[in-house]
Scaffold this motif. Structure first.
Motif, PDB file in Angstrom:
ATOM      1  N   THR A  37     -44.928  12.010 -37.561  1.00 18.00           N
ATOM      2  CA  THR A  37     -44.535  13.409 -37.403  1.00 18.00           C
ATOM      3  C   THR A  37     -45.453  14.321 -38.211  1.00 18.00           C
ATOM      4  OG1 THR A  37     -42.223  12.752 -37.086  1.00 18.00           O
ATOM      5  CG2 THR A  37     -42.637  15.056 -37.616  1.00 18.00           C
ATOM      6  N   ALA A  38     -45.802  13.898 -39.411  1.00 15.82           N
ATOM      7  CA  ALA A  38     -46.689  14.702 -40.254  1.00 15.82           C
ATOM      8  C   ALA A  38     -48.029  14.949 -39.571  1.00 15.82           C
ATOM      9  CB  ALA A  38     -46.904  14.013 -41.600  1.00 15.82           C
ATOM     10  N   ALA A  39     -48.490  13.968 -38.807  1.00 13.31           N
ATOM     11  CA  ALA A  39     -49.764  14.098 -38.121  1.00 13.31           C
ATOM     12  C   ALA A  39     -49.679  14.975 -36.877  1.00 13.31           C
ATOM     13  CB  ALA A  39     -50.293  12.718 -37.742  1.00 13.31           C
ATOM     14  N   ALA A  40     -48.449  15.195 -36.383  1.00 13.17           N
ATOM     15  CA  ALA A  40     -48.273  15.911 -35.119  1.00 13.17           C
ATOM     16  C   ALA A  40     -47.909  17.380 -35.276  1.00 13.17           C
ATOM     17  CB  ALA A  40     -47.194  15.219 -34.286  1.00 13.17           C
ATOM     18  N   ILE A  41     -47.426  17.781 -36.434  1.00  8.74           N
ATOM     19  CA  ILE A  41     -46.904  19.134 -36.574  1.00  8.74           C
ATOM     20  C   ILE A  41     -48.014  20.178 -36.562  1.00  8.74           C
ATOM     21  CG2 ILE A  41     -44.891  18.341 -37.866  1.00  8.74           C
ATOM     22  CD1 ILE A  41     -46.212  19.368 -40.403  1.00  8.74           C
ATOM     23  N   THR A  42     -47.617  21.400 -36.223  1.00  7.66           N
ATOM     24  CA  THR A  42     -48.536  22.533 -36.234  1.00  7.66           C
ATOM     25  C   THR A  42     -48.489  23.206 -37.602  1.00  7.66           C
ATOM     26  OG1 THR A  42     -48.175  22.903 -33.880  1.00  7.66           O
ATOM     27  CG2 THR A  42     -49.117  24.725 -35.134  1.00  7.66           C
ATOM     28  N   LEU A  43     -49.643  23.476 -38.168  1.00  9.66           N
ATOM     29  CA  LEU A  43     -49.699  24.056 -39.504  1.00  9.66           C
ATOM     30  C   LEU A  43     -50.303  25.452 -39.486  1.00  9.66           C
ATOM     31  CD1 LEU A  43     -51.030  20.954 -41.482  1.00  9.66           C
ATOM     32  CD2 LEU A  43     -48.694  21.861 -41.508  1.00  9.66           C
ATOM     33  N   GLY A  44     -49.884  26.260 -40.457  1.00 10.25           N
ATOM     34  CA  GLY A  44     -50.480  27.565 -40.669  1.00 10.25           C
ATOM     35  C   GLY A  44     -51.661  27.455 -41.613  1.00 10.25           C
ATOM     36  N   ALA A  45     -51.992  28.549 -42.286  1.00  5.92           N
ATOM     37  CA  ALA A  45     -53.131  28.584 -43.197  1.00  5.92           C
ATOM     38  C   ALA A  45     -52.661  28.557 -44.646  1.00  5.92           C
ATOM     39  CB  ALA A  45     -53.961  29.839 -42.945  1.00  5.92           C
ATOM     40  N   TYR A  46     -53.566  28.107 -45.532  1.00  4.58           N
ATOM     41  CA  TYR A  46     -53.253  27.976 -46.953  1.00  4.58           C
ATOM     42  C   TYR A  46     -54.238  28.802 -47.786  1.00  4.58           C
ATOM     43  CZ  TYR A  46     -50.180  24.186 -45.542  1.00  4.58           C
ATOM     44  OH  TYR A  46     -49.163  23.456 -44.949  1.00  4.58           O
ATOM     45  N   PRO A  47     -54.002  30.109 -47.907  1.00  2.82           N
ATOM     46  CA  PRO A  47     -54.926  30.965 -48.679  1.00  2.82           C
ATOM     47  C   PRO A  47     -54.886  30.611 -50.165  1.00  2.82           C
ATOM     48  CG  PRO A  47     -53.430  32.257 -47.291  1.00  2.82           C
ATOM     49  CD  PRO A  47     -52.886  30.875 -47.357  1.00  2.82           C
ATOM     50  N   SER A  48     -56.025  30.682 -50.822  1.00  2.00           N
ATOM     51  CA  SER A  48     -56.075  30.354 -52.245  1.00  2.00           C
ATOM     52  C   SER A  48     -56.065  31.590 -53.132  1.00  2.00           C
ATOM     53  CB  SER A  48     -57.325  29.516 -52.549  1.00  2.00           C
ATOM     54  OG  SER A  48     -58.494  30.209 -52.182  1.00  2.00           O
ATOM     55  N   MET A  49     -56.045  32.780 -52.523  1.00  2.00           N
ATOM     56  CA  MET A  49     -55.995  34.020 -53.293  1.00  2.00           C
ATOM     57  C   MET A  49     -54.948  34.962 -52.714  1.00  2.00           C
ATOM     58  SD  MET A  49     -60.068  34.817 -53.830  1.00  2.00           S
ATOM     59  CE  MET A  49     -59.713  36.338 -54.707  1.00  2.00           C
ATOM     60  N   LEU A  50     -54.264  35.664 -53.568  1.00  2.00           N
ATOM     61  CA  LEU A  50     -53.330  36.697 -53.126  1.00  2.00           C
ATOM     62  C   LEU A  50     -54.131  37.915 -52.679  1.00  2.00           C
ATOM     63  CD1 LEU A  50     -50.690  36.347 -55.957  1.00  2.00           C
ATOM     64  CD2 LEU A  50     -50.208  36.039 -53.524  1.00  2.00           C
ATOM     65  N   ASP A  51     -53.909  38.344 -51.459  1.00  2.00           N
ATOM     66  CA  ASP A  51     -54.647  39.460 -50.887  1.00  2.00           C
ATOM     67  C   ASP A  51     -53.693  40.628 -50.668  1.00  2.00           C
ATOM     68  OD1 ASP A  51     -55.540  41.018 -48.303  1.00  2.00           O
ATOM     69  OD2 ASP A  51     -57.356  40.104 -49.116  1.00  2.00           O
ATOM     70  N   ALA A  52     -53.906  41.704 -51.388  1.00  2.00           N
ATOM     71  CA  ALA A  52     -52.989  42.841 -51.342  1.00  2.00           C
ATOM     72  C   ALA A  52     -52.871  43.437 -49.944  1.00  2.00           C
ATOM     73  CB  ALA A  52     -53.431  43.908 -52.343  1.00  2.00           C
ATOM     74  N   ALA A  53     -53.957  43.472 -49.208  1.00  2.00           N
ATOM     75  CA  ALA A  53     -53.927  44.075 -47.870  1.00  2.00           C
ATOM     76  C   ALA A  53     -53.029  43.270 -46.933  1.00  2.00           C
ATOM     77  CB  ALA A  53     -55.340  44.164 -47.306  1.00  2.00           C
ATOM     78  N   ARG A  54     -53.136  41.932 -46.989  1.00  2.00           N
ATOM     79  CA  ARG A  54     -52.282  41.095 -46.144  1.00  2.00           C
ATOM     80  C   ARG A  54     -50.817  41.226 -46.538  1.00  2.00           C
ATOM     81  NH1 ARG A  54     -52.363  36.267 -46.833  1.00  2.00           N
ATOM     82  NH2 ARG A  54     -53.950  35.821 -48.395  1.00  2.00           N
ATOM     83  N   LEU A  55     -50.564  41.286 -47.825  1.00  2.00           N
ATOM     84  CA  LEU A  55     -49.184  41.393 -48.297  1.00  2.00           C
ATOM     85  C   LEU A  55     -48.590  42.766 -47.980  1.00  2.00           C
ATOM     86  CD1 LEU A  55     -49.464  39.617 -51.756  1.00  2.00           C
ATOM     87  CD2 LEU A  55     -48.793  38.651 -49.557  1.00  2.00           C
ATOM     88  N   GLN A  56     -49.422  43.783 -48.001  1.00  2.00           N
ATOM     89  CA  GLN A  56     -48.943  45.131 -47.690  1.00  2.00           C
ATOM     90  C   GLN A  56     -48.414  45.209 -46.262  1.00  2.00           C
ATOM     91  OE1 GLN A  56     -48.960  47.657 -50.192  1.00  2.00           O
ATOM     92  NE2 GLN A  56     -47.457  48.441 -48.696  1.00  2.00           N
ATOM     93  N   LYS A  57     -49.002  44.428 -45.373  1.00  2.00           N
ATOM     94  CA  LYS A  57     -48.543  44.386 -43.989  1.00  2.00           C
ATOM     95  C   LYS A  57     -47.080  43.960 -43.912  1.00  2.00           C
ATOM     96  CE  LYS A  57     -49.398  42.048 -39.564  1.00  2.00           C
ATOM     97  NZ  LYS A  57     -50.252  41.064 -38.834  1.00  2.00           N
ATOM     98  N   VAL A  58     -46.692  43.015 -44.754  1.00  2.00           N
ATOM     99  CA  VAL A  58     -45.300  42.550 -44.779  1.00  2.00           C
ATOM    100  C   VAL A  58     -44.379  43.659 -45.257  1.00  2.00           C
ATOM    101  CG1 VAL A  58     -43.697  40.843 -45.717  1.00  2.00           C
ATOM    102  CG2 VAL A  58     -46.064  40.186 -45.219  1.00  2.00           C
TER     103      VAL A  58
END
Length: 328
Positions: free
Chosen positions: A281-302
């Motif tokens: 199952t671990a090999a089959a699931i769909t994954l998102g992205a794993y950013p290594s930095m907090l980005d204010a612009a992306r968070l502001q969208k939320v």
């Protein structure tokens, strides 16, 4: 194509990136103290959900990244960021996973919190509204008058579902939301405790294969496409009192995030250790992205999306909520 290019770029720069320890928009934190010298706390409890989002926590433990910082991390299973808030306020947890909606909602209510590291960003088919295979519900419009299960109320789950309701001509009040932890959601729906559920991996794949569930909507499309989902949170007081411990955690988790972003096998190796799913199952699931930095612009969208849907009464500037590393 853009995602593949990003991953290729990350792969080329990974060797150099591991030497860096940037976790917030302020740049790279200071070099790691040898053996954790001077840390205010050498053992911390960290809340995490049994889903793919916080996998970097387990990668960092397995690879010895925390140990190299002189830090011992004890994971504690939580049901959601909103539910974990009282635990960091009481000191039962030092740091916890949170979804950004829960975090910003708490801040709007006067809570003094800091985002200490990024964790997970949505991709297509990573957060879905699902129903049993024999359900009469075929579209989001069919959810009118139905009960939708979410892991926590008034969080990213309810906001994501509400965006889909709007697109179908409905509103938040046209459905009833009820709480149920992700691991229990499939069985709860099957036994009539809900009509549909907002489900993430690995439970999307597990519920499809074991219970025959089907998807009626991918909630990370349109205005929620590539939405920032989750990060690591601490109280403002804890961050001020434990700057060296915080910086050590940031360095280790950022390093693990960088590895997760380019090597799926590292993720697959850890998922069965804390999500109770098998390797297949671990090999089959769909994954998102794993950013290594907090980005204010992306968070502001939320935060802006929350204002649009009246989760908060006034705008929130997310920049002051990002905890810069000590000395960064």
């Amino acid at each position: 194509m853009a995602r593949r290019l990003r991953r290729s770029a990350l792969a080329l720069g990974f060797a150099a990136a591991l030497a860096l320890t940037g976790c917030s928009e302020g740049g790279a934190p200071p070099s790691a103290p040898a053996g954790g010298d001077g840390l205010e706390k050498t053992t911390i409890k960290v809340g995490a959900l049994p889903i793919p989002d916080p996998v970097a926590l387990y990668i960092a433990k397995a690879k010895g990244y925390f140990q190299a910082e002189g830090l011992t991390v004890e994971p504690v299973t939580i049901t959601g960021g909103a539910a974990a808030l009282p635990q960091i306020e009481s000191g039962a947890l030092d740091i916890t996973q949170t979804n950004y909606v829960s975090m910003f909602l708490a801040v709007s209510q006067g809570k003094k919190l800091k985002l200490v590291a990024d964790m997970y960003q949505a991709a297509p088919n990573t957060f879905e509204i699902m129903v049993p295979k024999d359900s009469p519900i075929q579209t989001v419009a069919d959810l009118k008058g139905k009960t939708v299960l979410v892991n926590n109320l008034r969080n990213i789950a309810t906001l994501a579902v509400t965006t889909q309701l709007k697109a179908a001509g409905l509103s938040e009040t046209d459905v009833k939301f009820a709480e149920k932890p992700f691991p229990e959601m499939g069985n709860a729906i099957s036994t009539g405790q809900g009509d549909a559920g907002w489900i993430t991996e690995p439970f999307i794949t597990a519920n499809k294969s074991k219970l025959g569930f089907r998807t009626i909507a991918d909630t990370m499309t349109g205005e929620t496409a590539d939405l920032s989902i989750a990060g690591w949170m601490a109280t403002e007081e804890w961050a001020k009192e434990n700057p060296k411990t915080l910086a050590a955690f940031q360095r280790a988790i950022s390093k693990a995030q960088q590895l997760a972003s380019i090597d799926r096998k590292e993720i697959e190796a850890q998922l069965p250790t804390y999500t109770k799913i098998d390797a297949k199952t671990a090999a089959a699931i769909t994954l998102g992205a794993y950013p290594s930095m907090l980005d204010a612009a992306r968070l502001q969208k939320v935060a802006d999306l929350m204002l649009e849907y009246r989760y908060i009464r006034g705008p929130i500037d997310v920049k002051p909520l990002i905890a810069a590393p000590a000395g960064g």
